[in-house]
Design a protein around this motif. Structure first.
Motif: not given
Length: 371
Positions: A344-358
């Motif tokens: 896992t890695v930190d990412a800004p909440k504005q980008y959370w929806r960019s996670q690949p489905r898998d």
């Protein structure tokens, strides 16, 4: 658990992972002052999920700039400008920030790379360089002035002043630049240092001024809240130049004097260098240094793949890896590395929806609702 994404302590600083963004000169400052380019550039890197961001080589005095566009921290104006950039970064990122304090020595007064990188003549806006000895970096170039006692004290004071300014800005760590053929490396290398006083000749004498600078910086900032390390070129890649054995002595002495980490690079002091480029070509240097000290060691140099970085850490060749050009090309390199290594890695909440489905846990527990 991924070794690359395990925590690491550097002095007083705790990192969430072992990916470090190495200093990368941007040649885009205005008389030493950070600009909007630095805000855009560093803003993106600060959202990358790396464990530490090290700001580019930052000159401690104006004649210590590599180019007219180098970032500086030698005045109230340069401090204020950098402070504005850092204030914006901290609104959106909690990534620790370090700064590389530097002096270019005889490699100063040069064009930016996209203008050729050559020495700038005095009549064209260049300036007189200062170095350990009056030896030009390359044939046909203007030689620098050899630093006298007053000049040595001026440079040392400039490093201290910049360190105090960095602490005042809330920067978490300082990396003293003693690599890539710049001033402190010039003192270390017999290629650039041919002094006959206490700062030249024997290995002990050539180590003396860089060690004095380190000690002065370490004493100027609080140890319990500011990490101080050193970047070095472990070898000049030139016969008769600085070699790994001498660099080990330097590192051992730094450790005795309170150094918090070592960042191992190579080369830069001579156009005659012959560097065997290839994936991870400097990692063996970091490994050799690590075997002779108990400090955290950072490896750098064509480390481009996540599994490659993971293997370096797992094998104990280094404690962290640094990436530079690779993260310019792929600003989300740590995200992609975490996906590849099931971390896992930190990412800004504005980008959370960019996670690949898998890869739904790539950014941790990020529950997102959407209308």
């Amino acid at each position: 658990m991924s070794a690359l994404f395990s925590p690491l302590r550097l002095g007083s600083l705790n990192l969430t992972n072992r990916i470090i963004i190495a200093p990368m000169c941007q040649y885009s400052a205005d008389n030493g002052k950070a600009t909007d380019w630095h805000l855009i550039h560093l803003g993106g890197l600060a959202l990358s999920g790396a464990g530490l961001l090290i700001l580019e080589a930052t000159a401690v005095e104006d004649i210590g700039r590599i180019s007219p566009g180098d970032l500086g921290l030698w005045s109230d104006e340069t401090e204020t400008a950098l402070g504005e950039v850092l204030k914006s970064l901290r609104k959106h990122s909690n990534m620790p920030i370090a700064i590389q304090l530097a002096h270019a020595g005889r490699k100063a007064s040069s064009q930016a790379p996209w203008h050729g990188g050559q020495l700038i003549a005095i009549e064209d806006g260049g300036w007189q360089m200062a170095a350990p000895s009056a030896l030009a970096h390359a044939k046909g170039e203007r030689p620098p002035l050899a630093l006298d006692e007053a000049g040595l004290q001026r440079v040392k004071n400039a490093f201290v002043d910049a360190a105090v300014r960095a602490h005042r800005l809330g920067i978490n760590a300082i990396e003293i630049h003693a690599a890539h053929g710049y001033l402190l490396h010039q003192f270390l290398s017999p290629i650039a240092n041919q002094r006959t006083d206490q700062y030249g000749g024997s290995v002990e004498n050539r180590l003396r001024f860089p060690l004095e600078v380190f000690e002065a910086v370490r004493a100027a900032v609080p140890k319990d809240s500011m990490t101080v390390g050193v970047r070095l070129s472990a070898t000049d890649w030139v016969e008769g130049g600085l070699d790994v054995a001498q660099s080990k002595r330097f590192v051992q002495t730094l450790q005795e004097r309170g150094c918090d980490f070592i960042h191992v690079s190579s080369g830069g002091v001579s156009p005659e260098q012959k560097i065997p480029l290839g994936p991870g070509y400097q990692v063996h240097l970091a490994e050799e240094i690590k075997q002779h000290c108990s400090l955290p060691v950072i490896a750098v140099g064509l480390i481009t793949d996540a599994q490659q970085a993971e293997d370096i850490i797992k094998a104990g060749k280094a404690d962290a890896i640094a990436i530079a050009r690779g993260i310019l090309y792929d600003p989300h390199w740590p995200w992609h590395a975490a996906a590849q290594l099931n971390a896992t890695v930190d990412a800004p909440k504005q980008y959370w929806r960019s996670q690949p489905r898998d890869q739904k846990n790539l950014f941790g527990d990020t529950r997102i609702g959407q209308r």
